[in-house]
Design an enzyme around this catalytic site. Structure first.
Site, PDB file in Angstrom:
ATOM      1  N   PRO A  35     -23.935 -25.208 -35.488  1.00  0.00           N
ATOM      2  CA  PRO A  35     -22.628 -25.122 -36.120  1.00  0.00           C
ATOM      3  C   PRO A  35     -21.934 -24.079 -36.652  1.00  0.00           C
ATOM      4  CG  PRO A  35     -24.398 -26.231 -37.523  1.00  0.00           C
ATOM      5  CD  PRO A  35     -24.910 -25.642 -35.842  1.00  0.00           C
ATOM      6  N   ASN A  36     -20.696 -23.936 -36.406  1.00  0.00           N
ATOM      7  CA  ASN A  36     -19.940 -22.854 -37.059  1.00  0.00           C
ATOM      8  C   ASN A  36     -19.972 -21.459 -36.139  1.00  0.00           C
ATOM      9  OD1 ASN A  36     -18.814 -24.271 -39.117  1.00  0.00           O
ATOM     10  ND2 ASN A  36     -20.762 -24.274 -40.094  1.00  0.00           N
ATOM     11  N   ARG A  43     -14.455 -14.457 -39.481  1.00  0.00           N
ATOM     12  CA  ARG A  43     -14.651 -14.530 -41.123  1.00  0.00           C
ATOM     13  C   ARG A  43     -16.008 -13.751 -41.265  1.00  0.00           C
ATOM     14  NH1 ARG A  43     -15.481 -19.611 -43.239  1.00  0.00           N
ATOM     15  NH2 ARG A  43     -15.823 -18.591 -45.097  1.00  0.00           N
ATOM     16  N   TYR A  48     -22.076 -11.370 -40.087  1.00  0.00           N
ATOM     17  CA  TYR A  48     -22.142 -11.584 -38.859  1.00  0.00           C
ATOM     18  C   TYR A  48     -21.603 -10.705 -37.707  1.00  0.00           C
ATOM     19  CZ  TYR A  48     -23.529 -15.912 -41.289  1.00  0.00           C
ATOM     20  OH  TYR A  48     -24.099 -16.938 -41.945  1.00  0.00           O
ATOM     21  N   ASN A  99     -29.913 -20.069 -31.195  1.00  0.00           N
ATOM     22  CA  ASN A  99     -29.444 -19.936 -32.824  1.00  0.00           C
ATOM     23  C   ASN A  99     -29.206 -21.293 -33.351  1.00  0.00           C
ATOM     24  OD1 ASN A  99     -28.448 -19.233 -35.297  1.00  0.00           O
ATOM     25  ND2 ASN A  99     -27.296 -17.433 -34.396  1.00  0.00           N
ATOM     26  N   ALA A 102     -27.129 -23.293 -39.452  1.00  0.00           N
ATOM     27  CA  ALA A 102     -27.767 -23.934 -40.533  1.00  0.00           C
ATOM     28  C   ALA A 102     -28.881 -24.960 -40.448  1.00  0.00           C
ATOM     29  CB  ALA A 102     -26.458 -24.738 -41.493  1.00  0.00           C
ATOM     30  N   HIS A 105     -32.285 -24.549 -41.540  1.00  0.00           N
ATOM     31  CA  HIS A 105     -33.122 -24.594 -42.669  1.00  0.00           C
ATOM     32  C   HIS A 105     -33.428 -26.368 -42.906  1.00  0.00           C
ATOM     33  CE1 HIS A 105     -31.954 -20.381 -42.687  1.00  0.00           C
ATOM     34  NE2 HIS A 105     -30.702 -21.002 -42.463  1.00  0.00           N
ATOM     35  N   ASP A 112     -38.162 -31.908 -34.299  1.00  0.00           N
ATOM     36  CA  ASP A 112     -38.989 -32.722 -33.431  1.00  0.00           C
ATOM     37  C   ASP A 112     -38.684 -32.546 -31.950  1.00  0.00           C
ATOM     38  OD1 ASP A 112     -40.519 -33.614 -35.609  1.00  0.00           O
ATOM     39  OD2 ASP A 112     -39.368 -35.455 -35.888  1.00  0.00           O
ATOM     40  N   GLU A 123     -36.309 -18.421 -31.253  1.00  0.00           N
ATOM     41  CA  GLU A 123     -35.261 -18.498 -31.974  1.00  0.00           C
ATOM     42  C   GLU A 123     -34.670 -17.300 -32.467  1.00  0.00           C
ATOM     43  OE1 GLU A 123     -37.320 -19.881 -35.744  1.00  0.00           O
ATOM     44  OE2 GLU A 123     -35.318 -19.612 -36.859  1.00  0.00           O
ATOM     45  N   HIS A 125     -31.320 -15.057 -34.635  1.00  0.00           N
ATOM     46  CA  HIS A 125     -30.235 -15.064 -35.642  1.00  0.00           C
ATOM     47  C   HIS A 125     -29.552 -13.929 -35.666  1.00  0.00           C
ATOM     48  CE1 HIS A 125     -31.738 -18.882 -37.340  1.00  0.00           C
ATOM     49  NE2 HIS A 125     -32.888 -18.355 -37.242  1.00  0.00           N
ATOM     50  N   SER A 127     -27.772 -12.643 -38.556  1.00  0.00           N
ATOM     51  CA  SER A 127     -28.359 -12.047 -39.913  1.00  0.00           C
ATOM     52  C   SER A 127     -29.677 -11.978 -40.091  1.00  0.00           C
ATOM     53  CB  SER A 127     -27.372 -12.624 -40.931  1.00  0.00           C
ATOM     54  OG  SER A 127     -27.841 -13.882 -41.074  1.00  0.00           O
ATOM     55  N   ARG A 132     -31.614 -12.668 -47.328  1.00  0.00           N
ATOM     56  CA  ARG A 132     -30.441 -13.617 -47.962  1.00  0.00           C
ATOM     57  C   ARG A 132     -30.618 -14.744 -48.831  1.00  0.00           C
ATOM     58  NH1 ARG A 132     -26.625 -15.274 -43.288  1.00  0.00           N
ATOM     59  NH2 ARG A 132     -25.211 -15.593 -45.023  1.00  0.00           N
ATOM     60  N   ARG A 136     -32.105 -20.097 -47.238  1.00  0.00           N
ATOM     61  CA  ARG A 136     -32.479 -19.537 -45.837  1.00  0.00           C
ATOM     62  C   ARG A 136     -33.668 -18.811 -45.479  1.00  0.00           C
ATOM     63  NH1 ARG A 136     -26.834 -19.392 -44.239  1.00  0.00           N
ATOM     64  NH2 ARG A 136     -25.457 -19.052 -45.894  1.00  0.00           N
TER      65      ARG A 136
HETATM   66  O1  CA2 Z   1     -27.671 -15.339 -39.004  1.00  0.00           O
HETATM   67  C1  CA2 Z   1     -27.442 -16.264 -38.353  1.00  0.00           C
HETATM   68  O2  CA2 Z   1     -27.312 -16.172 -36.944  1.00  0.00           O
HETATM   69  C2  CA2 Z   1     -27.346 -17.660 -38.847  1.00  0.00           C
HETATM   70  O3  CA2 Z   1     -28.101 -18.638 -38.094  1.00  0.00           O
HETATM   71  C3  CA2 Z   1     -26.045 -18.130 -38.794  1.00  0.00           C
HETATM   72  C4  CA2 Z   1     -25.830 -19.377 -39.585  1.00  0.00           C
HETATM   73  C5  CA2 Z   1     -26.756 -19.542 -41.144  1.00  0.00           C
HETATM   74  O4  CA2 Z   1     -26.463 -20.806 -41.520  1.00  0.00           O
HETATM   75  C6  CA2 Z   1     -28.275 -19.125 -40.874  1.00  0.00           C
HETATM   76  O5  CA2 Z   1     -28.732 -18.904 -42.001  1.00  0.00           O
HETATM   77  C7  CA2 Z   1     -28.162 -17.692 -40.038  1.00  0.00           C
HETATM   78  C8  CA2 Z   1     -24.433 -19.538 -39.931  1.00  0.00           C
HETATM   79  C9  CA2 Z   1     -23.385 -19.427 -38.897  1.00  0.00           C
HETATM   80  C10 CA2 Z   1     -22.179 -19.519 -39.437  1.00  0.00           C
HETATM   81  O6  CA2 Z   1     -21.146 -18.896 -38.500  1.00  0.00           O
HETATM   82  C11 CA2 Z   1     -20.046 -18.710 -39.099  1.00  0.00           C
HETATM   83  C12 CA2 Z   1     -19.140 -17.997 -38.195  1.00  0.00           C
HETATM   84  C13 CA2 Z   1     -18.101 -17.268 -38.778  1.00  0.00           C
HETATM   85  C14 CA2 Z   1     -17.610 -17.415 -39.762  1.00  0.00           C
HETATM   86  C15 CA2 Z   1     -18.303 -17.565 -40.873  1.00  0.00           C
HETATM   87  C16 CA2 Z   1     -19.675 -18.339 -40.301  1.00  0.00           C
END
Ligand code: CA2
Length: 170
Positions: A35-36, A43, A48, A99, A102, A105, A112, A123, A125, A127, A132, A136
């Protein structure tokens, strides 16, 4: 079998014609994003980076080609869709670079599904979650993966594909 006379042009070499190294088969790798991650580049570039998911897809495709890997990059905000792709990978014996965003976590359902895997799983990431917020620091995915690459921005994906290539027995 071809019969050669002196002066004939040699035939094109093809597999089975001589003691050449066998060409490894092209393997499809699913590069799955949770997600996201479809909003990358818009942003929080300080966390990121400024690359979009389309940029990462282009990098993965290029690196994959050098490794003999066909890369299929997907993203979803939907846990059920992501789990469906994990099932597909298990059924097709495809390696996965994941990846989980969220879901990393807290998604025991994802964990599963990943435990049913039949091929390498790395896996990834962008970041470094360990540096953090405390929530996380836990990954429910890590224990069922071959390994985790985190903290190198888009390069984490390239490193993960190299890890998959190294894990494949080809
Ligand atoms: O560092 C990573 O790749 C994460 O998997 C990114 C996730 C975060 O929940 C993990 O702890 C670490 C969040 C992705 C959110 O993506 C965004 C994209 C654009 C703007 C804001 C967030």
């Amino acid at each position: 079998m071809a019969v050669l006379s002196r002066g004939d042009d040699p035939p094109e070499l093809s597999r089975g014609d001589g003691p050449q190294e066998p060409t490894p088969p092209v393997t499809t790798v699913l590069v799955l994003n949770g997600p996201n991650l479809g909003r990358l580049g818009s942003r929080e570039p300080e966390i990121y980076g400024s690359a979009t998911l389309a940029d990462i897809e282009a990098d993965c495709t290029a690196v994959g080609a050098t490794l003999g890997l066909t890369v299929d990059v997907r993203q979803t905000d939907d846990e059920a869709e992501l789990i469906g792709w994990i099932h597909e990978a298990a059924d097709r014996r495809l390696p996965v670079v994941l990846n989980p965003a969220a879901f990393t976590h807290y998604s025991y359902a994802l964990r599963d599904a990943l435990a049913m895997r039949t091929a390498p799983l790395v896996e990834v990431h962008l970041s470094n979650p360990a540096a953090r917020e405390t929530f996380r620091h836990t990954s429910v995915v890590s224990a069922v993966a071959d390994g985790t690459i985190a903290g190198f921005g888009p390069r984490s994906y390239e490193l993960a594909l190299r890890a998959v290539a190294g894990l494949l027995d080809r």
